[in-house]
Design a protein around this motif. Structure first.
Motif, PDB file in Angstrom:
ATOM      1  N   LYS A 255       0.842  -1.202   0.000  1.00  0.00           N
ATOM      2  CA  LYS A 255       0.000   0.000   0.000  1.00  0.00           C
ATOM      3  C   LYS A 255       0.872   1.245   0.000  1.00  0.00           C
ATOM      4  N   LEU A 256       1.895   1.196   0.817  1.00  0.00           N
ATOM      5  CA  LEU A 256       2.773   2.370   0.928  1.00  0.00           C
ATOM      6  C   LEU A 256       3.407   2.707  -0.425  1.00  0.00           C
ATOM      7  N   SER A 257       3.646   1.671  -1.239  1.00  0.00           N
ATOM      8  CA  SER A 257       4.362   1.893  -2.499  1.00  0.00           C
ATOM      9  C   SER A 257       3.613   2.877  -3.405  1.00  0.00           C
ATOM     10  N   ARG A 258       2.315   3.059  -3.147  1.00  0.00           N
ATOM     11  CA  ARG A 258       1.569   4.036  -3.950  1.00  0.00           C
ATOM     12  C   ARG A 258       2.101   5.447  -3.763  1.00  0.00           C
ATOM     13  N   ARG A 259       2.727   5.681  -2.628  1.00  0.00           N
ATOM     14  CA  ARG A 259       3.263   7.032  -2.392  1.00  0.00           C
ATOM     15  C   ARG A 259       4.545   7.298  -3.176  1.00  0.00           C
TER      16      ARG A 259
END
Ligand code: ATP
Length: 568
Positions: free
Chosen positions: A317-321
């Motif tokens: 999920k964090l990789s979207r940032r």
């Protein structure tokens, strides 16, 4: 340098599959270059225009290129598309189109490498209204002055489709051979600078001594130290020795933090050396507020949190940032982060790379003001297997990935997976593989590329070996995302099947590894499922055949992982 000289080099490299031969050809050429040309040639042969640490992008898609070729040559877009369909390569199509044009006119002036670089640099800076037509004009200017074969390579270069089979290994060996410098010295210099162009230039100008003098600089990222995998605490101690430092292994983003108070530098790099400072203003802010030193370079893991900052979220999920360009402030609120620092490479003007880890981590407690956003990584130092096991279980009960076990005496080894540190996680280890083919879906999935053909790395050559097809795991959103990533990489289409340029790396879980003649690796993954797209990984981090073999054999060892799985 005339571009025709570069083209002759690229043609020669293209003719051979042998890495040794490629090295011989390239090393010979590098010797002839001046200090400007060597920089660009070193990037070009790897199929890149800009260095790894530069986030410049050309943003030229196939359609835009077709328009530019058509405008230059007067050949219709339809005809260019037809050529493209036949050869599967827009470079070949451009060559053909320019040949037709040159039956009537002669190209105006000799194309030079510096002219190409100048125009491509300009393209990479274009933004906002009128960008498309400006890009077309700049490409047109190059193609107008190109001979047919030069046009082929200009187009392939701009589209990132040179496919010369020259990777870091061949380039490192070529620089080493050209300037008579040991390979390890060239490699270390690259690890410290992340820029082969600069390494080649320094080799040319200052030789071995120049490379050896390269040291850490705040603002220039270095390759991250990597870790090998073990299957048990016992094995971990065997590799790193006793006592050892044991830390939580967080499921986040590797963040290398560069800070200089006086110069007002605060930069954040991923392990691909991408500068993500813009995407993470929150990290920059809490670092500036809470670091008690004049300057430092820190290695850390940044973990994503739920909006209320109470629970960790998976890296997926964090990789979207990481890729975010717009509405960054919104993302900061929606997905706050927290950083756990585990290493200190440089402090107040002094490099700590050669100091043992036990000394380096002492600086962390001195310079970090712990708070809810920034922490020193939780760790213990022990020789006791039971204590280590308890710490591992504690990490798992807190939903962390596992633990890292590190040698007290280890120096910081950039870019290496050496036995100075190991990782221990439960479960069969996932693989990072690259997608080399796919199929257009059917029914409601007909807009998506699906059934991804996966490949691991050849252990010696810069090649990829197929290992299975992934048809389950992705969500609708992921199919859409992967299709968007793969579409510009399509090299050939045959019916519903496509072959793509190896670029998109995915982390894959599987149930078992079997021997199989069906795939070129000699192995097949049983029931591979998608865990996540690994945006932050580069091609040389794709798992290789040795790792596949190791995991294949470990299935028969009844090792720790399996026992662990049964017990949970
Ligand atoms: P994995 O898929 O297991 O994360 P990887 O291939 O991404 O592995 P490895 O070198 O095998 O990379 O594992 C190390 C990674 O674990 C580091 O790159 C880092 O991002 C992360 N990590 C989390 N906690 C720590 C820690 N305490 N010390 C070092 N690395 C850590």
């Amino acid at each position: 340098m005339k571009f025709s000289e570069v083209v002759a080099l690229l043609e020669e490299i293209n003719k051979t599959n042998s890495s040794l031969e490629k090295t011989r050809i390239l090393s010979h050429f590098l010797k002839k270059c001046n200090k400007e040309d060597i920089y660009w040639v070193s990037h070009l042969v790897r199929g890149k225009i800009f260095s790894d640490i530069n986030d410049k992008q050309l943003g030229v898609a196939n359609n835009l290129m077709i328009k530019a070729i058509s405008l230059t040559t007067g050949v219709s877009e339809k005809k260019i598309k037809d050529y493209w369909r036949i050869t599967g390569d827009l470079g070949d199509a451009a060559e053909k189109a320019v040949k037709q044009k040159t039956q009537h006119t002669l190209y105006a002036q000799n194309l030079t490498l510096s002219r190409i670089v100048e125009n491509l640099n300009l393209i990479s800076t274009l933004e906002g209204a009128g960008t498309v037509s400006k890009k077309i004009a700049l490409i047109n200017e190059l193609l107008t002055n190109a001979t047919p074969i030069e046009a082929k390579y200009v187009v392939r270069m701009i589209l990132g489709k040179l496919r010369l089979g020259v990777g870091n290994g061949v380039l490192r060996d070529s620089i080493s051979k050209a300037f008579n410098i040991p390979k390890e010295v060239v490699e270390r210099a690259y690890d410290m600078m992340g820029d082969f162009g600069e390494v080649a230039r320094i080799s040319l100008l200052k030789g071995e001594k120049g490379l050896k003098n390269i040291s850490l600089r705040v603002g220039t990222p270095i390759q991250s130290m990597l870790y090998i995998k073990v299957n048990s605490i016992k094995e971990a101690f065997k590799v790193v020795g006793k006592p050892a430092i044991i830390e939580y292994k967080f499921d986040g983003l590797r963040t290398q933090i560069h800070y200089d108070k006086k110069k007002n530098i605060l930069k954040i790099f991923t392990r691909r050396l991408e500068d993500v400072t813009k995407q993470f203003p929150d990290i920059a802010e809490y670092m500036k507020k809470n670091l008690k030193c004049e300057s430092c370079i820190l290695d850390s893991e940044t973990v994503g949190l739920t909006r209320d900052k109470k629970t960790f979220i998976p890296f997926q999920k964090l990789s979207r940032r990481i890729k975010r360009k717009y509405h960054i402030e919104k993302m900061v609120k929606e997905m706050p982060v927290k950083t756990f620092v585990f290493d200190c490479l440089y402090i107040n003007g002094e490099s700590l790379m050669d100091k043992p880890l036990e000394k380096r981590i002492k600086f962390l407690s001195k310079i970090i003001k712990p708070n809810q956003d920034l922490r020193n990584c939780p760790r213990i130092i022990t020789s006791d297997e039971k204590k280590a096991e308890d710490f591992f279980n504690k990490a798992l009960s807190e939903k962390q990935e596992g633990v890292m076990i590190k040698s007290l005496k280890a120096r910081y080894q950039p870019g290496k997976r050496v036995g100075y540190g190991v990782k221990l996680k439960p479960g069969l280890e996932s693989f990072d593989l690259v997608i080399v083919g796919a199929e257009w879906g059917q029914g409601k999935r007909n807009k998506f590329l699906s059934s991804y053909l996966l490949a691991c790395k050849h252990p010696k050559k810069e090649e990829f070996l197929t290992i299975g097809k992934l048809s389950s795991g992705p969500t609708e959103e992921q199919y859409e995302e992967i299709t968007r990533l793969l579409k510009p990489l399509i090299l050939k289409t045959k019916g519903r099947e496509v072959i793509v340029k190896p670029q998109v790396i995915v982390e894959v879980n599987y149930q078992e590894i079997q021997e199989s003649p069906k795939y070129s690796s000699g192995f097949a993954l049983r029931f591979p499922t998608l865990k996540q797209v690994r945006y932050e990984k580069s091609l040389n981090e794709v798992d290789d055949l040795n790792k596949v073999k190791f995991n294949y054999e470990s299935q028969f060892r009844g090792d720790y992982e399996r026992k662990f799985k049964k017990n949970t």
